[in-house]
Design a protein around this motif. Sequence first.
Motif, PDB file in Angstrom:
ATOM      1  N   ASN A  42      46.175  58.272  20.350  1.00 13.77           N
ATOM      2  CA  ASN A  42      45.179  59.034  21.307  1.00 13.77           C
ATOM      3  C   ASN A  42      43.798  58.612  20.957  1.00 13.77           C
ATOM      4  N   VAL A  43      43.678  57.345  20.546  1.00 17.17           N
ATOM      5  CA  VAL A  43      41.975  56.990  20.304  1.00 17.17           C
ATOM      6  C   VAL A  43      41.822  55.934  21.839  1.00 17.17           C
ATOM      7  N   ASP A  44      40.648  56.350  22.284  1.00 17.93           N
ATOM      8  CA  ASP A  44      40.316  55.247  23.399  1.00 17.93           C
ATOM      9  C   ASP A  44      39.534  54.038  22.535  1.00 17.93           C
ATOM     10  N   TRP A  45      39.276  53.133  23.547  1.00 16.60           N
ATOM     11  CA  TRP A  45      38.559  51.938  23.133  1.00 16.60           C
ATOM     12  C   TRP A  45      37.212  52.279  22.481  1.00 16.60           C
ATOM     13  N   HIS A  46      36.363  53.256  22.902  1.00 18.16           N
ATOM     14  CA  HIS A  46      35.242  53.783  22.266  1.00 18.16           C
ATOM     15  C   HIS A  46      35.551  54.174  20.729  1.00 18.16           C
ATOM     16  N   ASP A  47      36.609  55.023  20.519  1.00 12.95           N
ATOM     17  CA  ASP A  47      37.041  55.627  19.049  1.00 12.95           C
ATOM     18  C   ASP A  47      37.252  54.337  18.353  1.00 12.95           C
ATOM     19  N   ALA A  48      38.276  53.268  18.914  1.00 14.64           N
ATOM     20  CA  ALA A  48      38.726  52.230  18.119  1.00 14.64           C
ATOM     21  C   ALA A  48      37.543  51.281  17.709  1.00 14.64           C
ATOM     22  N   THR A  49      36.737  51.031  18.629  1.00 13.44           N
ATOM     23  CA  THR A  49      35.399  50.157  18.331  1.00 13.44           C
ATOM     24  C   THR A  49      34.774  50.875  17.243  1.00 13.44           C
ATOM     25  N   ALA A  50      34.284  52.268  17.382  1.00  9.97           N
ATOM     26  CA  ALA A  50      33.655  53.052  16.479  1.00  9.97           C
ATOM     27  C   ALA A  50      34.195  52.771  14.918  1.00  9.97           C
ATOM     28  N   TYR A  51      35.498  53.120  14.947  1.00 13.30           N
ATOM     29  CA  TYR A  51      36.198  52.965  13.621  1.00 13.30           C
ATOM     30  C   TYR A  51      36.074  51.570  12.898  1.00 13.30           C
ATOM     31  N   ALA A  52      36.245  50.583  13.774  1.00 17.08           N
ATOM     32  CA  ALA A  52      36.021  49.229  13.478  1.00 17.08           C
ATOM     33  C   ALA A  52      34.640  48.946  12.886  1.00 17.08           C
ATOM     34  N   GLU A  53      33.538  49.456  13.570  1.00 20.49           N
ATOM     35  CA  GLU A  53      32.335  49.156  13.096  1.00 20.49           C
ATOM     36  C   GLU A  53      31.978  49.953  11.703  1.00 20.49           C
ATOM     37  N   TRP A  54      32.467  51.134  11.648  1.00 24.25           N
ATOM     38  CA  TRP A  54      32.460  52.021  10.539  1.00 24.25           C
ATOM     39  C   TRP A  54      32.930  51.298   9.385  1.00 24.25           C
ATOM     40  N   ALA A  55      34.142  50.827   9.594  1.00 24.02           N
ATOM     41  CA  ALA A  55      34.853  49.871   8.443  1.00 24.02           C
ATOM     42  C   ALA A  55      34.457  48.534   8.258  1.00 24.02           C
ATOM     43  N   GLY A  56      33.208  48.217   8.900  1.00 25.49           N
ATOM     44  CA  GLY A  56      32.740  46.919   8.483  1.00 25.49           C
ATOM     45  C   GLY A  56      33.528  45.664   9.349  1.00 25.49           C
ATOM     46  N   LYS A  57      34.025  46.150  10.409  1.00 26.74           N
ATOM     47  CA  LYS A  57      34.964  45.131  11.120  1.00 26.74           C
ATOM     48  C   LYS A  57      34.513  45.083  12.551  1.00 26.74           C
ATOM     49  N   ARG A  58      35.429  44.467  13.455  1.00 25.24           N
ATOM     50  CA  ARG A  58      35.454  44.581  14.774  1.00 25.24           C
ATOM     51  C   ARG A  58      36.869  44.536  15.473  1.00 25.24           C
ATOM     52  N   LEU A  59      37.107  44.870  16.607  1.00 27.13           N
ATOM     53  CA  LEU A  59      38.248  44.610  17.430  1.00 27.13           C
ATOM     54  C   LEU A  59      38.277  43.295  17.372  1.00 27.13           C
ATOM     55  N   PRO A  60      39.371  42.501  17.505  1.00 24.63           N
ATOM     56  CA  PRO A  60      39.584  41.224  17.853  1.00 24.63           C
ATOM     57  C   PRO A  60      39.571  40.976  19.388  1.00 24.63           C
ATOM     58  N   THR A  61      39.219  39.738  19.819  1.00 22.05           N
ATOM     59  CA  THR A  61      39.559  39.278  21.102  1.00 22.05           C
ATOM     60  C   THR A  61      40.794  39.167  21.366  1.00 22.05           C
ATOM     61  N   SER A  62      41.343  39.245  22.725  1.00 14.83           N
ATOM     62  CA  SER A  62      42.606  39.100  23.114  1.00 14.83           C
ATOM     63  C   SER A  62      43.259  37.819  22.475  1.00 14.83           C
ATOM     64  N   ASN A  63      42.550  36.793  22.471  1.00 15.75           N
ATOM     65  CA  ASN A  63      43.134  35.453  21.948  1.00 15.75           C
ATOM     66  C   ASN A  63      43.184  35.290  20.210  1.00 15.75           C
ATOM     67  N   GLU A  64      42.275  36.056  19.807  1.00 11.55           N
ATOM     68  CA  GLU A  64      42.428  36.153  18.238  1.00 11.55           C
ATOM     69  C   GLU A  64      43.583  37.164  17.737  1.00 11.55           C
TER      70      GLU A  64
END
Length: 170
Positions: A42-64
């Motif tokens: 139940n996380v949207d893309w914005h939640d997932a992006t915010a979590y990744a940034e907080w963790a010092g990471k990022r969402l992968p591209t589809s190819n990655e």
Amino acid sequence: DTAEVTVGQFKKFLAESDHQFSGDLWKDIYQYSPTDSHPMINVDWHDATAYAEWAGKRLPTSNEWEFAARGGLINKVYPWGDNESLARDYANYRGVGGRDKWDDTTAPVGSFAPNGYGLHDMAGNVWEWCQDWSFNDQDTKVLRGGNWSYDRNGLRLAYDYSSVPNVRFS
């Protein structure tokens, strides 16, 4: 990461950040991901992006994502190879009948054998958001990997799904 984000990891993120997340969602989250060891849903893309940034990471591209999910395999249909009959040994998905010990819920993170790169749950269990816009339309974002309530089709490495960034999936 080597596995999906757990409910416990996401709760820590919420406690340590000022990210806004509706408390009304927790009833549905705990219905399908009942412990801190289950994947966050139940996380949207914005939640997932915010979590990744907080963790010092990022969402992968589809190819990655696809490269990582392949685990070093080349020209294979699934993260474990081409044998569709092995899907139940590697993924939590809809349509496995009585063999699915999780029935109508997610499986705890890391319940299945890792792929060749040591990554768990790259197929099934929960959809995974990617950075990319789908088909360059700037309206929908790519999700990969299938989920526990989706059929075997979503487990294919080349399969991608798309949705508007503010949708939440159980």
